[in-house]
Scaffold this active site. Structure first.
Site, PDB file in Angstrom:
ATOM      1  N   PRO A 151      -6.692  70.693  53.006  1.00 26.63           N
ATOM      2  CA  PRO A 151      -6.243  71.868  53.323  1.00 26.63           C
ATOM      3  C   PRO A 151      -4.847  72.307  53.074  1.00 26.63           C
ATOM      4  CG  PRO A 151      -7.363  70.874  55.312  1.00 26.63           C
ATOM      5  CD  PRO A 151      -7.003  69.962  54.235  1.00 26.63           C
TER       6      PRO A 151
ATOM      7  N   GLU B  29      -8.253  63.076  60.204  1.00 28.12           N
ATOM      8  CA  GLU B  29      -7.057  64.057  60.508  1.00 28.12           C
ATOM      9  C   GLU B  29      -6.037  64.126  59.372  1.00 28.12           C
ATOM     10  OE1 GLU B  29      -9.030  62.724  62.741  1.00 28.12           O
ATOM     11  OE2 GLU B  29      -9.414  64.640  63.796  1.00 28.12           O
TER      12      GLU B  29
ATOM     13  N   ARG C  11     -18.067  73.101  34.006  1.00 27.66           N
ATOM     14  CA  ARG C  11     -18.720  74.235  33.253  1.00 27.66           C
ATOM     15  C   ARG C  11     -17.754  74.815  32.237  1.00 27.66           C
ATOM     16  NH1 ARG C  11     -17.678  79.229  35.251  1.00 27.66           N
ATOM     17  NH2 ARG C  11     -19.641  80.151  34.754  1.00 27.66           N
TER      18      ARG C  11
ATOM     19  N   ASP D   9     -16.473  85.496  32.734  1.00 27.82           N
ATOM     20  CA  ASP D   9     -16.763  85.045  34.328  1.00 27.82           C
ATOM     21  C   ASP D   9     -15.804  86.085  35.086  1.00 27.82           C
ATOM     22  OD1 ASP D   9     -18.186  82.909  34.264  1.00 27.82           O
ATOM     23  OD2 ASP D   9     -16.744  81.436  34.355  1.00 27.82           O
TER      24      ASP D   9
HETATM   25  N1  ADE Z   1     -10.439  69.144  53.376  1.00 31.56           N
HETATM   26  C1  ADE Z   1     -10.793  69.501  54.399  1.00 31.56           C
HETATM   27  N2  ADE Z   1     -10.799  70.993  54.286  1.00 31.56           N
HETATM   28  C2  ADE Z   1     -10.168  71.340  53.137  1.00 31.56           C
HETATM   29  C3  ADE Z   1     -10.160  72.487  52.175  1.00 31.56           C
HETATM   30  N3  ADE Z   1     -10.160  73.593  52.663  1.00 31.56           N
HETATM   31  N4  ADE Z   1      -9.673  72.163  50.834  1.00 31.56           N
HETATM   32  C4  ADE Z   1      -9.681  70.925  50.424  1.00 31.56           C
HETATM   33  N5  ADE Z   1      -9.871  69.660  51.089  1.00 31.56           N
HETATM   34  C5  ADE Z   1     -10.115  70.156  52.357  1.00 31.56           C
END
Ligand code: ADE
Length: 231
Positions: free
Chosen positions: A87, A114, A151, A165
């Site tokens: 994230p 984590e 793809r 697309d």
């Molecule tokens: N791992 C946990 N959440 C994620 C996300 N939003 N994008 C990529 N990897 C992740």
């Protein structure tokens, strides 16, 4: 293109064995290999994570098995670029998918728990997030990234298909309809049955613009900028 995925949950990758991705594999356009991270640890209990230095909750994935897995795969495919799903990464979008689809090979490390020991960044080329939300692990992001770029590989879809697309032109797709022409009193827009290709193209462009302006004002602003440049 060869794609190697390093994960603690190799059993979840079955969706990549269906439909268009499967066809790409069967045609020899891509090869997808799933590696179990636990097979690269020297720990006799197959442990791959530990508590964070400095304290705090949760477990952090350790460097050692990840380095070992990447080094092992790179011996087979030297030019592969390395992705970490997290994230904390840069946001994934169609432009990133296009860029990645031109690489010779990719190694995707699925982040988990984590966090991941920061020293892994020394062997990572791209840290990628698939959206501003936190998932329980990097497996779904790895599948999303793989699907989106497979793809785009030459020979997977009919020639030129991805050009239309959503996002390629900063516009969302226009509305689509198929038979029957009337369903529960709802009619297909007349213009689509008119056979007038010029009118249909105009209608589709306008509908795409309307939809993008309403649902994705951020994209629409980029679209207008791009249109101005093209004038
Ligand atoms: N791992 C946990 N959440 C994620 C996300 N939003 N994008 C990529 N990897 C992740």
């Amino acid at each position: 293109m060869r794609i190697d995925i390093i994960t603690l949950f190799p059993e979840v990758f079955t969706p990549l064995d269906t439909s268009i991705v499967k066809r790409a594999i069967d045609k020899g356009i891509t090869e997808i290999l799933i590696w179990n991270l636990r097979n690269f640890t020297k720990d006799k209990h197959k442990k791959v994570d530990d508590t964070p230095y400095g304290g705090g909750k949760g477990m952090v994935l350790q460097c050692e098995p990840i380095f070992a897995a990447v080094e092992h795969i790179k011996k087979q495919n030297k030019t592969s670029k390395v992705i970490l799903t997290t994230p904390q990464g840069a946001l994934f979008n169609q432009g990133v998918a296009k860029k990645l689809s031109s690489e010779k090979g990719l190694i995707i490390i699925c982040g988990h728990y984590e966090g991941v020991d920061e020293r892994i960044s020394t062997i990572v080329d791209y840290e990628i997030s698939i959206g501003d939300y936190v998932l329980t692990g990097g497996e779904l992001p790895a599948m999303v990234i793989t699907d989106a770029l497979v793809r785009l590989l030459p020979g997977v879809l009919p020639k030129d298909a991805p050009v239309y697309d959503s996002f390629n032109r900063n516009l969302l797709d226009w509305p689509s309809y198929t038979k029957p022409a009337t369903f529960k009193g709802m009619e297909v827009p007349e213009v689509l049955i008119s056979g007038n290709h010029e009118k249909i193209a105009k209608w589709r462009k306008e509908e795409s613009e309307k939809r993008t302006k309403k649902r994705r004002p951020d994209l629409y602003r980029n679209y207008l900028k791009q249109e101005k440049k093209n004038e």
